[in-house]
Scaffold this active site. Structure first.
Site, short mmCIF file in Angstrom:
data_model
loop_
_atom_site.label_atom_id
_atom_site.label_comp_id
_atom_site.label_asym_id
_atom_site.label_seq_id
_atom_site.Cartn_x
_atom_site.Cartn_y
_atom_site.Cartn_z
N HIS A 184 0.81 -1.22 0.00
CA HIS A 184 0.00 0.00 0.00
C HIS A 184 0.84 1.27 0.00
O HIS A 184 0.36 2.34 0.35
CB HIS A 184 -1.02 -0.03 1.14
CG HIS A 184 -2.24 -0.80 0.75
ND1 HIS A 184 -2.16 -2.07 0.24
CD2 HIS A 184 -3.56 -0.48 0.74
CE1 HIS A 184 -3.38 -2.50 -0.05
NE2 HIS A 184 -4.25 -1.55 0.24
N ASP A 190 -6.33 4.87 9.74
CA ASP A 190 -7.73 5.01 9.32
C ASP A 190 -8.23 3.78 8.57
O ASP A 190 -9.42 3.55 8.47
CB ASP A 190 -7.89 6.22 8.38
CG ASP A 190 -7.65 7.52 9.10
OD1 ASP A 190 -7.60 7.52 10.33
OD2 ASP A 190 -7.53 8.55 8.40
N GLU A 202 -9.91 14.11 14.40
CA GLU A 202 -9.36 14.31 13.05
C GLU A 202 -10.09 15.50 12.42
O GLU A 202 -10.80 16.25 13.10
CB GLU A 202 -9.53 13.04 12.18
CG GLU A 202 -8.53 11.95 12.48
CD GLU A 202 -8.27 11.02 11.30
OE1 GLU A 202 -8.72 11.31 10.17
OE2 GLU A 202 -7.60 9.98 11.50
#
Ligand code: FAD
Length: 520
Positions: A89, A150, A263
């Site tokens: 990723h 996240d 956030e």
């Protein structure tokens, strides 16, 4: 049979090419393969902007398999590189290598199931384990890790090589601040255990070390009792200074009277308020930016995102606690959006968005992401120059912004952060689309990233890249600043041939700079 023969032949060729000291049967037993499907999948990543084919791929089933391969690379006469790949990723080929073997750490059959030690409140996990699977195993014991990313389809070794951050980091620190012990295979092929007490140099170097000093085969992660439910709240601001003042106030709170997650994101584009990160807002009740006062503010709105975890047994008091906290904030009064969901669903929220994007063919597209740590003292300048300037009113992906407390980061780790007590993560998580719209093209977004970095440089905003990407060693030197000498020393000590994680482009493998490489 024929396939096995072909594979053995290909491996024999590989042995000659790289000067391996292992027998073909031994390599097959370790899980080495040159199968084109494996090679193809290890040659790309989430960024979809670089393609580099490895010579072979290893599917290890244990730390010893990894150690044996790295030792063979370290001792080989020609030399070859070894790059651990978590879930691929990365954005810029950080887990790729064209001069050696990719070790595919995530996958079926590797490393064994997470082992939860309920009494001691920690879990031992394989370095290639995905965080979603760590969570599921811990929940069987009513426990969960404290600090998250996240998105949970990332590997433990991959996030610990960077930092691992999300809205819990202001309180618990990044994931690298929540690790007791690591099992690591160094660049010499030694399998070592390290912690703050045992081999501390290796422990601190590996955390946030971008894979430069060793391959993480095991991590011992700190746990807490798992909350059952989450109250998830979003409120909007048109005034940036009110927004950041509230975010900074919220991360200064301690004890029970605080939110558990802080956030936020920037909305420069009307379409984006209801985008994949904000699917939270009801489609039946779409939010109109213009109705919320953004017109007086260059069209930009800011969304604060906060959560409070709770247990069903304390459900009666949760409303009052949230009310008391919200009363201290200065958001647009009509802009409170609340939802309530199980803890797992909250943590796994981005995966739902992934499934939606996949179904529209919008997940496997180039991602020219840029992540910056911005010092608190300059965040208003950043807003003026970037959110209200360079971005214009079109962007093709979420832009996150949230502050963190530096005292939750261990300065001994390899990560570099700005030199202030509070700094912000600003994450431009944009997807490039080939739909004829110039502002969504890869070239446009890449150029905008360049402009953002140039603006910071010219305006004296001393940002540090998170998930950094540089092409030259002098840029890396500047990135690491006063940490560079130690970084280099640790590299000499733990990976003297520079064979690990060469896709980061920090050090050139020694065999590539020597005349021996003429044969490659
Ligand atoms: P890879 O991309 O496979 O590897 C990354 C680097 O680590 C490479 O250099 C590799 O060689 C090295 N590496 C991999 N495994 C090991 C190991 N076991 N030992 C040593 N080195 C290793 N990050 C956050 O902090 N917070 C977020 O909220 C967040 N959200 C994300 C959401 C999405 C959709 C995506 C795509 C990424 C997100 N990230 C986030 C970034 C993520 O942390 C990085 O991509 C990270 O590299 C983990 O990905 P990975 O496990 O696939 O590692």
């Amino acid at each position: 049979m024929a396939t096995k023969l072909l594979l053995t032949f290909a491996i024999c060729r590989l042995i000659v090419t790289v000067g391996l000291t292992l027998e073909p049967t031994e390599l097959l037993r370790l899980g080495l393969t040159v199968d084109p499907v494996d090679v193809e999948s290890a040659s790309v990543d989430f960024g979809l902007m670089t393609k580099v084919e490895p010579l072979a791929v290893l599917h290890p089933s244990s730390a010893e398999d990894v150690a044996q391969l790295v030792k063979a690379a370290y001792e080989s006469s020609h030399g070859f590189t070894v790059s651990a790949r978590g879930h691929g990723h990365s954005i810029n080929g950080q887990a790729q290598t064209g001069t050696g073997v990719v070790v595919q750490m995530s996958g079926v059959g590797s490393g064994g199931k997470p082992r939860v030690w309920g009494g001691d409140m920690y879990v031992d996990v394989w370095g290639g384990e995905l965080w979603i699977d760590v969570l599921k195993s811990c929940l069987e014991y009513g426990l969960a890790p404290k600090s998250w990313t996240d998105y949970l389809y990332l590997s433990v070794g991959g996030t610990l090589s960077n930092a691992g951050i999300s809205g819990q980091a202001f309180h618990h620190g990044p994931q690298i601040s929540n690790v007791h012990e690591l099992g690591v295979v160094t660049g010499k092929g030694e399998l070592m255990t390290c912690s703050k007490e045992q081999n501390p140099e290796l422990f601190h170097a590996v955390l946030g070390g971008l894979g430069q000093f060793g391959i993480i085969t095991r991590a011992r992660i700190s746990l807490e009792p798992a909350p059952q439910r989450v109250r998830w709240i979003r409120v909007l601001y048109s005034n940036f200074s009110a927004f950041t003042k509230d975010q900074e106030y919220l991360i200064s709170l301690h004890g029970n009277q605080k939110f558990d997650y802080v956030e936020g994101f920037v909305i420069v584009d009307e379409g984006l308020i209801n985008n994949w990160r904000s699917s939270f807002f009801s489609p039946r009740n779409p939010v109109k930016i213009s109705s919320l006062g953004s017109n007086n503010n260059g069209g930009v709105l800011y969304c604060l995102e906060i959560t409070k975890n709770y247990h069903e047994s304390t459900a009666e008091t949760i409303d009052q606690e949230i009310e008391a906290l919200l009363k201290k904030l200065n958001f647009i009064p009509t802009s409170v959006f609340t939802t309530d969901l199980p803890y797992v669903d909250f943590l796994d929220r981005v995966h739902k968005a992934e499934l939606k994007l996949r179904s529209k063919g919008m997940w496997e597209v180039p991602h020219p992401w840029l992540n910056l740590f911005v010092p608190k003292s300059k965040i208003a300048d950043f807003d003026r120059g970037v959110f209200k300037g360079i971005l214009g009113n079109k962007t093709s992906g979420p832009i996150l912004i949230y502050p963190m407390n530096k005292n939750k980061w261990d300065d001994k780790s390899s990560v570099v952060t700005p030199d202030e007590d509070v700094f912000y993560l600003v994450a431009f998580l944009r997807s490039a689309l080939d739909n004829g719209e110039e502002t969504q093209s890869l070239a446009y977004l890449t150029n905008q990233n360049r402009q953002i970095l140039k603006f910071c440089d010219e305006d004296g905003i001393k940002v540090k890249q998170y998930l950094p990407h540089y092409k030259t060693q002098s840029e890396w030197k500047e990135h690491y600043g006063s940490k560079w000498d130690r970084f280099q020393r640790m590299k000499m000590k733990f990976d003297p041939r520079h064979i690990l994680a060469s896709g980061q482009n920090i050090f050139t493998p020694t065999f590539l700079s020597s005349s021996k490489m003429a044969s490659w």
